[in-house]
Design a protein around this motif. Structure first.
Motif, PDB file in Angstrom:
ATOM      1  N   UNK A   1       0.838  -1.208   0.000  1.00  0.00           N
ATOM      2  CA  UNK A   1       0.000   0.000   0.000  1.00  0.00           C
ATOM      3  C   UNK A   1       0.871   1.255   0.000  1.00  0.00           C
ATOM      4  N   UNK A   2       1.951   1.212   0.770  1.00  0.00           N
ATOM      5  CA  UNK A   2       2.826   2.395   0.831  1.00  0.00           C
ATOM      6  C   UNK A   2       3.576   2.594  -0.487  1.00  0.00           C
ATOM      7  N   UNK A   3       3.941   1.505  -1.149  1.00  0.00           N
ATOM      8  CA  UNK A   3       4.603   1.630  -2.454  1.00  0.00           C
ATOM      9  C   UNK A   3       3.659   2.270  -3.463  1.00  0.00           C
ATOM     10  N   UNK A   4       2.408   1.830  -3.460  1.00  0.00           N
ATOM     11  CA  UNK A   4       1.424   2.435  -4.367  1.00  0.00           C
ATOM     12  C   UNK A   4       1.198   3.905  -4.021  1.00  0.00           C
ATOM     13  N   UNK A   5       1.250   4.222  -2.734  1.00  0.00           N
ATOM     14  CA  UNK A   5       1.050   5.621  -2.327  1.00  0.00           C
ATOM     15  C   UNK A   5       2.177   6.511  -2.860  1.00  0.00           C
ATOM     16  N   UNK A   6       3.409   5.978  -2.864  1.00  0.00           N
ATOM     17  CA  UNK A   6       4.534   6.745  -3.422  1.00  0.00           C
ATOM     18  C   UNK A   6       4.294   6.991  -4.910  1.00  0.00           C
ATOM     19  N   UNK A   7       3.911   5.941  -5.629  1.00  0.00           N
ATOM     20  CA  UNK A   7       3.646   6.101  -7.061  1.00  0.00           C
ATOM     21  C   UNK A   7       2.490   7.075  -7.289  1.00  0.00           C
ATOM     22  N   UNK A   8       1.475   6.977  -6.436  1.00  0.00           N
ATOM     23  CA  UNK A   8       0.315   7.865  -6.590  1.00  0.00           C
ATOM     24  C   UNK A   8       0.717   9.315  -6.362  1.00  0.00           C
ATOM     25  N   UNK A   9       1.627   9.532  -5.421  1.00  0.00           N
ATOM     26  CA  UNK A   9       2.059  10.893  -5.132  1.00  0.00           C
ATOM     27  C   UNK A   9       2.845  11.476  -6.302  1.00  0.00           C
ATOM     28  N   UNK A  10       3.527  10.602  -7.040  1.00  0.00           N
ATOM     29  CA  UNK A  10       4.228  11.095  -8.233  1.00  0.00           C
ATOM     30  C   UNK A  10       3.253  11.382  -9.364  1.00  0.00           C
ATOM     31  N   UNK A  11       2.127  10.681  -9.345  1.00  0.00           N
ATOM     32  CA  UNK A  11       1.043  10.966 -10.298  1.00  0.00           C
ATOM     33  C   UNK A  11       1.495  10.885 -11.749  1.00  0.00           C
ATOM     34  N   UNK A  12       2.393   9.944 -12.032  1.00  0.00           N
ATOM     35  CA  UNK A  12       2.753   9.694 -13.423  1.00  0.00           C
ATOM     36  C   UNK A  12       3.634  10.737 -14.083  1.00  0.00           C
ATOM     37  N   UNK A  13       4.115  11.700 -13.304  1.00  0.00           N
ATOM     38  CA  UNK A  13       4.951  12.726 -13.925  1.00  0.00           C
ATOM     39  C   UNK A  13       6.330  12.167 -14.292  1.00  0.00           C
ATOM     40  N   UNK A  14       6.926  12.636 -15.379  1.00  0.00           N
ATOM     41  CA  UNK A  14       8.299  12.216 -15.691  1.00  0.00           C
ATOM     42  C   UNK A  14       9.241  12.721 -14.601  1.00  0.00           C
ATOM     43  N   UNK A  15      10.346  11.986 -14.414  1.00  0.00           N
ATOM     44  CA  UNK A  15      11.336  12.458 -13.458  1.00  0.00           C
ATOM     45  C   UNK A  15      11.135  11.894 -12.074  1.00  0.00           C
ATOM     46  N   UNK A  16      10.728  10.619 -11.981  1.00  0.00           N
ATOM     47  CA  UNK A  16      10.668   9.958 -10.682  1.00  0.00           C
ATOM     48  C   UNK A  16      11.528   8.710 -10.704  1.00  0.00           C
ATOM     49  N   UNK A  17      12.479   8.643  -9.781  1.00  0.00           N
ATOM     50  CA  UNK A  17      13.256   7.434  -9.553  1.00  0.00           C
ATOM     51  C   UNK A  17      12.782   6.864  -8.229  1.00  0.00           C
ATOM     52  N   UNK A  18      12.192   5.681  -8.255  1.00  0.00           N
ATOM     53  CA  UNK A  18      11.688   5.066  -7.028  1.00  0.00           C
ATOM     54  C   UNK A  18      12.868   4.630  -6.165  1.00  0.00           C
ATOM     55  N   UNK A  19      12.761   4.905  -4.862  1.00  0.00           N
ATOM     56  CA  UNK A  19      13.820   4.541  -3.926  1.00  0.00           C
ATOM     57  C   UNK A  19      13.198   4.580  -2.534  1.00  0.00           C
ATOM     58  N   UNK A  20      14.003   4.295  -1.532  1.00  0.00           N
ATOM     59  CA  UNK A  20      13.548   4.480  -0.158  1.00  0.00           C
ATOM     60  C   UNK A  20      13.849   5.926   0.257  1.00  0.00           C
ATOM     61  N   UNK A  21      13.255   6.342   1.373  1.00  0.00           N
ATOM     62  CA  UNK A  21      13.517   7.679   1.885  1.00  0.00           C
ATOM     63  C   UNK A  21      14.901   7.789   2.509  1.00  0.00           C
ATOM     64  N   UNK A  22      15.494   6.641   2.833  1.00  0.00           N
ATOM     65  CA  UNK A  22      16.816   6.584   3.450  1.00  0.00           C
ATOM     66  C   UNK A  22      17.353   5.185   3.145  1.00  0.00           C
TER      67      UNK A  22
END
Lengths: 350, 350
Positions: free
Chosen positions: B302-323
């Motif tokens: 659920x949290x992984x999907x929330x990160x993707x949702x927060x990016x909202x499909x915009x270009x320029x997102x590299x998925x990673x952890x916060x730390x």
């Protein structure tokens, strides 16, 4: 008490105009003051809190010394859970230590309903002594620990950097986690109501470690208990202050939950804090406590002016540090900060 | 290498459209992987870094296991200062320990000009081995410690929570503090240029502890060195990533300083991060590393999907952890995160 109601501190909490910016310091009483060390000697903190005359005197020391605009009760956020026999000590140089940490639903039985008159009559007596001593001059802030922060002590067993047990329970058994927070919300509410009934003029809820959670987890798992607390004391008509450290991302949530004032740590400007609460609350803060402890006066002076400049003369600013006074802070520096803040013409930085 | 240039990771760093969101994890190599423990055995970290074949293999382990979209060099931010003989060890369970901490201007003499070919030929050799091994498939991220974070180790002598010596120097002798940062900026620049010349496709500057300062002190005392570093590597044409923890209030400063990508910790949403940089940079992050380590899969999912949702499909997102990856993290969980991110239709959350 009409005079108290017109005090700078209470007026600023209500975003009303003031003749000078009110100032007090989190942890102004206690470990940074020589007169505290002399008076308390080797008495354990929890024992000192349980002696009303002593606790009241410790509370008054910084008011007398600095002329700050508010007193804050000398107590500790673990006092209610300690008073019901959960098995809490405050170990010197460590902090709260729990004899048998909270590990399962069975431990809820070790947290019976908290009654301040029954369990902490000495706290109420201290507040009564202080209300009498301070009446008509300086408001007294009562306080309590927020459920999440108190729960983190009960779950971890001691001060923690990582909150592993707390996070595990939150994610593995949110039902039990919420039950624990509900139980501790009753402690918080009863403690705050008791202090106000005994004479406190404002209340502050310390959710010191809430910044350990992501804002999403805070909103889902913790915010409901915060909201419940602020609602349950709304009828008392005293300002409700929310505070923590590393909580700059939670200010909007605190405003949503009903805080009248938010404490702002040193990671953002007061201007940005107001943006995050949508101007719905007064702001308290936010001079860097490390600068006050370690930097020379010209640096502290410049930073104090920068805090005032960031407020830009708007009503609803209580000057404070971003976090508690560091033990190594020179009282003379705090005195100069108080004098600087009081001398600054209100609105001069607008 | 046209294929590498079209890799998801490098395209996302440049805010170009991608076929799937790229994903890698800070600290993906090392302590959380059983094959790392088996391979490294009891070899000290600094000794392992000095063996190119071993360091290259450790770098490749998570790429092979997870199919992440970037490799990050197995090294440490203290390697350059250690290589010139400043007297640095990495103590097990502690972190970097300095034999004789930096205490005065005389200690600048212990920091001669850093030349990666002379002082750390093994790092360049590791990068060359990796560039060859990875060529055409997976980009390699080179990295270095930002001057403030490296300086904090040299000044404190060991990992710190309070940074007392660092703050004292900054406020009492800003001239010397800036000289120290300038010296370390040369180390950072030379190290990064050496790594790119040897084959790294992107660079990340770790200002891990910059969040210990107020944003005002950061801007006054630290930002100039960050700006200098990003300017000095601009001609290389590789994406420049800025990262830290507790640095969510510094993202705008990093964008000002020339970062192409900012790492976002778990205290804000990607949406808010973009607001803070004014959309000038790509964003990297920001799944809560504690959830990945401690929560069950449905929570992590659920949290992984929330990160993707927060990016909202915009270009320029590299998925990673916060730390960084916590040592106790199950590799199987990270694998599921990689697969989830790769399977998510790009733009599906818009």
């Amino acid at each position: 008490m009409p005079d108290l109601e017109n005090s700078r501190f209470l007026r600023a909490c209500r975003q009303l105009p003031v003749d000078a910016t009110p100032v007090w310091f989190m942890r102004q009483a206690g470990r940074s003051l020589p007169e505290y060390k002399a008076l308390k000697g080797t008495t354990n903190i929890l024992d000192a809190i349980a002696e009303p005359e002593l606790a009241a005197e410790i509370t008054l020391q910084p008011v007398r010394r600095y002329g700050v605009d508010a007193a804050i009760l000398y107590s500790d956020i673990v006092v209610p859970v300690q008073s019901v026999g959960f098995g809490v000590e405050i170990a010197a140089g460590v902090g709260p230590v729990i004899e048998r940490p909270f590990t399962s639903a069975d431990d809820l039985d070790r947290l019976p309903e908290f009654d301040p008159a029954e369990h902490t009559p000495y706290v109420l007596e201290t507040v009564r002594l202080l209300a009498k001593e301070l009446a008509g001059s300086t408001p007294l802030i009562g306080f309590a620990g927020a459920p999440f922060t108190v729960a983190s002590y009960l779950l971890e067993g001691r001060p923690s950097r990582d909150y592993v047990q707390t996070r595990k329970l939150l994610w593995s058994d949110p039902g039990l986690f919420h039950e624990l927070l509900d139980r501790l919300a009753q402690y918080c509410i009863a403690s705050l109501r008791g202090q106000v009934a005994a004479g406190a003029s404002a209340i502050q809820v310390f959710d010191s470690w809430a910044g350990a959670l992501t804002p999403e987890d805070y909103a889902e798992h913790v915010l409901p208990s915060t909201r419940k607390i602020f609602s349950a004391v709304a009828d008392l008509g005293v300002p409700r202050i929310a505070s923590g450290v590393g909580t700059s991302e939670l200010l909007g949530h605190w405003a949503d939950a009903g805080a009248d004032v938010v404490s702002v740590d040193s990671t953002i400007t007061l201007d940005e804090a107001r943006r995050r609460t949508g101007g719905r609350t007064a702001v308290q803060g936010n001079l860097d406590p490390w600068a006050v402890a370690l930097a020379s006066w010209p640096v502290v002076e410049a930073k104090s002016h920068a805090v005032l400049a960031s407020n830009a003369g708007r009503p609803g600013h209580i000057f404070n540090l971003g976090h508690g006074v560091r033990p190594e802070t020179a009282p003379a520096t705090l005195q100069r900060v108080v004098d600087l803040v009081h001398a600054a013409p209100v609105g001069s930085h607008a």
